[in-house]
Design a protein around this motif. Structure first.
Motif, mmCIF file in Angstrom:
data_model
loop_
_atom_site.group_PDB
_atom_site.id
_atom_site.type_symbol
_atom_site.label_atom_id
_atom_site.label_comp_id
_atom_site.label_asym_id
_atom_site.label_seq_id
_atom_site.Cartn_x
_atom_site.Cartn_y
_atom_site.Cartn_z
ATOM 1 N N UNK A 1 -6.344 -11.103 15.054
ATOM 2 C CA UNK A 1 -5.058 -10.451 15.299
ATOM 3 C C UNK A 1 -5.149 -8.960 14.999
ATOM 4 N N UNK A 2 -5.958 -8.604 14.009
ATOM 5 C CA UNK A 2 -6.058 -7.206 13.607
ATOM 6 C C UNK A 2 -6.891 -6.388 14.601
ATOM 7 N N UNK B 1 -17.457 2.109 17.227
ATOM 8 C CA UNK B 1 -17.165 3.444 16.711
ATOM 9 C C UNK B 1 -15.684 3.590 16.371
ATOM 10 N N UNK B 2 -14.828 3.043 17.224
ATOM 11 C CA UNK B 2 -13.401 3.105 16.949
ATOM 12 C C UNK B 2 -13.026 2.317 15.718
ATOM 13 N N UNK B 3 -13.574 1.120 15.578
ATOM 14 C CA UNK B 3 -13.271 0.289 14.421
ATOM 15 C C UNK B 3 -13.834 0.896 13.148
ATOM 16 N N UNK B 4 -14.952 1.624 13.283
ATOM 17 C CA UNK B 4 -15.527 2.279 12.113
ATOM 18 C C UNK B 4 -14.598 3.355 11.589
ATOM 19 N N UNK C 1 -8.698 0.608 8.494
ATOM 20 C CA UNK C 1 -7.692 -0.407 8.177
ATOM 21 C C UNK C 1 -7.833 -1.657 9.034
ATOM 22 N N UNK C 2 -8.109 -1.487 10.324
ATOM 23 C CA UNK C 2 -8.175 -2.647 11.212
ATOM 24 C C UNK C 2 -9.359 -3.549 10.892
ATOM 25 N N UNK C 3 -10.545 -2.951 10.806
ATOM 26 C CA UNK C 3 -11.735 -3.752 10.542
ATOM 27 C C UNK C 3 -11.706 -4.323 9.127
ATOM 28 N N UNK C 4 -11.207 -3.560 8.176
ATOM 29 C CA UNK C 4 -11.132 -4.070 6.808
ATOM 30 C C UNK C 4 -10.137 -5.223 6.700
ATOM 31 N N UNK C 5 -9.011 -5.135 7.423
ATOM 32 C CA UNK C 5 -8.052 -6.243 7.397
ATOM 33 C C UNK C 5 -8.631 -7.496 8.037
ATOM 34 N N UNK D 1 -15.442 3.281 -0.853
ATOM 35 C CA UNK D 1 -14.511 4.191 -1.517
ATOM 36 C C UNK D 1 -13.063 3.711 -1.453
ATOM 37 N N UNK D 2 -12.665 3.076 -0.355
ATOM 38 C CA UNK D 2 -11.262 2.731 -0.165
ATOM 39 C C UNK D 2 -10.917 1.300 -0.580
ATOM 40 N N UNK D 3 -11.886 0.388 -0.481
ATOM 41 C CA UNK D 3 -11.651 -1.019 -0.831
ATOM 42 C C UNK D 3 -12.796 -1.527 -1.716
ATOM 43 N N UNK D 4 -13.010 -0.919 -2.867
ATOM 44 C CA UNK D 4 -14.179 -1.265 -3.683
ATOM 45 C C UNK D 4 -14.137 -2.661 -4.299
ATOM 46 N N UNK D 5 -12.960 -3.284 -4.307
ATOM 47 C CA UNK D 5 -12.845 -4.598 -4.941
ATOM 48 C C UNK D 5 -13.295 -5.746 -4.043
#
Length: 323
Positions: A34-35, A104-107, A111-115, A152-156
C-alpha cells in the motif's frame, strides 16, 4: 531473475551430491504494498536445520534482491555450512526485488520505503518465520543511500546497516543535500549507538559516490559517539558495481563480532593481542552477546587453545602456550 534461478539450480545440484537440498529452504511471495503502490517480490532463504529446531534467527534484508539475493545465500552458507565451520550464527536471508526505474525515487523518499519495511514486510516475516530482534539491512548505490538515511532517521528498526557505494549523499557532486547532511550531524546525538552497526563500502575509484562517502565518513569521525561501531572499507581493485558483494560478505562477518573461534596467526600476534587475558575477554563478550551455553563456550575455547598449541609447535616455542 534468470541469473538467480540458474544460481539456485546449481546450488541444488551441488548440495544434492552431499545428501543435502536447499530448494525446500527457499520461498517466494509477492506483497501488494500500500505504501509503495506496487507489487514487491520477496524471496526468503532459511538456514540449515531450521525445520528441526525451535530457535529464533537473525534476519538479513537485502534491498535489490533481484541482484543480490543469491549472494546473500552463498554468504550465509559460507559462514555456517562450508567445511563445518561457523563464522556467524545461522541467519535468514530476505531478498526484496525493486524495479530499477523506481529504486532511485524510493531511495530519496525515505518515508515510503521505510513504511513498507516497518509496517508490511518485517511484520510478515516475523509472523511466518522464527526471528529474533537482530535485523540487518543492505543496499547498493541508490538503495545504500536509503540504508544510510534509515540509519540516521529510523535507527531503532535495524541493528546493522550495510551500505555499498551509497548515493546520493551530500558532497561536491550532490551539494543540494547539505541541509540533510546537517540533520545527520544532529541525529548522531540520539542514535542508540552502543547497539548499532554501520558498514560503508567504497570502491577504489567510486566516482561520483566517493564525494558523498568522504563527507559522511568525516562526519562520523568528528561527531560519532565512541561506542558507535562503524566501518568505512575502501576496497582495493574493486569497481563501483562490485562493492555490493564485498559489503555483504565483509559487513555481515564483521557485524557478528566475537562469534568465530578466536585464532592467532603467530605467537607474536597472541602476545600483542593481550595473551590469555584477551582470550578470556573475547569469550566473555561472546557469551554475553550470543547467550551461549557452557558446552558451546568450552568447545570454542578449546579450539582456540588447540590452535595456539599448534602455532607454538610450529614456531618451536612450546612455553608460549603456558605464558
Amino acid at each position: 531473475m534468470k541469473i538467480i534461478s540458474l544460481f539456485l539450480t546449481l546450488l541444488f545440484v551441488t548440495n544434492n551430491l552431499t545428501g543435502q537440498s536447499i530448494t525446500e529452504r527457499i520461498g517466494a511471495s509477492t506483497i501488494n504494498s500500500l505504501h509503495l503502490k506496487s507489487d514487491i517480490d520477496i524471496q526468503v532463504f532459511l538456514p540449515e536445520g531450521y525445520d528441526n529446531s525451535d530457535q529464533k534467527y537473525p534476519v538479513c534484508y537485502l534491498l535489490d534482491g533481484q541482484w543480490f539475493f543469491a549472494h546473500g545465500i552463498s554468504t550465509e552458507m559460507a559462514f555456517t555450512e562450508r567445511n563445518g565451520t561457523s563464522n556467524t550464527p545461522y541467519f535468514i536471508v530476505v531478498g526484496i526485488s525493486l524495479e530499477n526505474s523506481k529504486r532511485y525515487g524510493w531511495s530519496g523518499e525515505v518515508s515510503k520505503l521505510s513504511k513498507f519495511l516497518i509496517e508490511e514486510l518485517i511484520p510478515q516475516v516475523a509472523d511466518q518465520y522464527r526471528t529474533n530482534d537482530e535485523r540487518l539491512l543492505f543496499g547498493w548505490e541508490a538503495t545504500a543511500g536509503f540504508v544510510v538515511r534509515m540509519f540516521f532517521q529510523q535507527p531503532d528498526i535495524f541493528s546493522g546497516y550495510l551500505a555499498a557505494s551509497p548515493a546520493p549523499m551530500y558532497g561536491e557532486y550532490f551539494s543540494y543535500l547539505k541541509d540533510e547532511y546537517k540533520s545527520f550531524s544532529d541525529r548522531l546525538d540520539v542514535i542508540p549507538s552502543s547497539k548499532k552497526y554501520l558498514y560503508i563500502g567504497e570502491a577504489e575509484n567510486d566516482f561520483p559516490t566517493n564525494y558523498g562517502i568522504s563527507k559522511l565518513t568525516s562526519l562520523l569521525q568528528q561527531n560519532a559517539p565512541d561506542d558507535l561501531r562503524w566501518i568505512h572499507q575502501k576496497m582495493k581493485g574493486s569497481s563501483h558495481r562490485m562493492t555490493a558483494y564485498e559489503t555483504i560478505f565483509s559487513g555481515i562477518s564483521d557485524y557478528f563480532q566475537y562469534y568465530p573461534v578466536l585464532r592467532h596467526n603467530s605467537i607474536k600476534h597472541f602476545q600483542e593481542s593481550g595473551g590469555f587475558t584477551s582470550i578470556e575477554t573475547y569469550y566473555q563478550k561472546r557469551s554475553e552477546k550470543y547467550k551461549t551455553n557452557q558446552e558451546d563456550s568450552i568447545k570454542f575455547l578449546n579450539a582456540t587453545k588447540r590452535n595456539l598449541s599448534l602455532t607454538a609447535i610450529k614456531e618451536n616455542d612450546l612455553a608460549a602456550k603456558d605464558r
